[in-house]
Design an enzyme around this catalytic site. Structure first.
Site, PDB file in Angstrom:
ATOM      1  CD  GLU A  67      -2.853   1.401   0.435  1.00 51.09           C
ATOM      2  OE1 GLU A  67      -2.535   1.340  -0.759  1.00 51.09           O
ATOM      3  OE2 GLU A  67      -3.985   1.730   0.806  1.00 51.09           O
ATOM      4  CG  ASP A  93      -5.049   9.799   5.938  1.00 53.71           C
ATOM      5  OD1 ASP A  93      -4.311  10.345   6.757  1.00 53.71           O
ATOM      6  OD2 ASP A  93      -6.029  10.358   5.424  1.00 53.71           O
TER       7      ASP A  93
END
Ligand code: IMP
Ligand code: MG
Length: 177
Positions: A102, A106
């Site tokens: 990835e 967040d």
């Protein structure tokens, strides 16, 4: 966006291309040690993963296949909290040791959903490697297996990461504003 605006928006480089390449060697070793020669399926979540995944793939020495998924969860600079799978993997994951590569975690919502979906397909094993992590932004509980860089709560672009689809091709990671 005109050229001047594009260039002036890049405020400062926070991670250089050299720093990324150095950390990638460790990430490759981590994956090699984890799988000890067993073949893996490296899964990237488009579009942000495309640079990172290519570099991770070139830093592992275990036999490696590549597959992509796409998910939508982000508009402008604010996360909506919604995750929609727009492109899926068409393989039987029960035959694979799966490693998700990835670009950035967040709030953690995107990866939590994707991790759950892939886990339900019974891969032999499932691990997550992320280029960047913003731990202070986390809204859901999610543990990553390997993080190359932790960064503060700031919006970054480059090395695959975009702002309105621009800047993905920068070889470094920069703050914009
Ligand atoms: P999450 O679901 O909030 O963890 O969001 C993850 C996705 O939001 C990433 O895959 C990125 O596409 C995007 N994102 C989050 N932070 C940034 C950033 O600083 N720059 C660019 N994209 C970001
Ligand atoms: Mg994005």
């Amino acid at each position: 966006m005109d050229k001047e605006e594009y260039i002036n928006s890049i405020k400062r480089v926070i991670i250089s291309s050299e720093e990324i390449q150095k950390k990638l060697i460790d990430a490759g070793k981590y994956i090699d040690n984890l799988y000890d020669g067993k073949p893996i399926l490296l899964v990237g979540i488009l579009n942000g993963c495309f640079v990172f995944l290519a570099d991770v793939a070139r830093n592992v020495s275990v036999p490696c296949e590549i597959a992509f998924m796409a998910a939508k969860s982000y508009f402008g600079t604010e996360s909506t909290g919604e995750v929609q799978i727009t492109m899926d993997i068409d393989r039987d994951l029960s035959k694979y040791h799966v490693v998700i590569a990835e670009d950035i975690i967040d709030t953690g919502r995107t990866l939590k959903v994707i991790h759950r979906i892939l886990k339900e397909r019974n891969p032999v094993s499932l691990h997550v490697v992320t280029l960047l992590d913003k731990p202070s932004r986390r809204e859901v509980n999610f543990t990553v297996d390997y993080t190359l860089f932790e960064i503060p709560d700031t919006f970054v672009v480059g090395y695959g990461l975009d702002y309105n689809d621009y800047y993905r091709n920068l070889p470094y990671i920069a703050e914009i504003g």
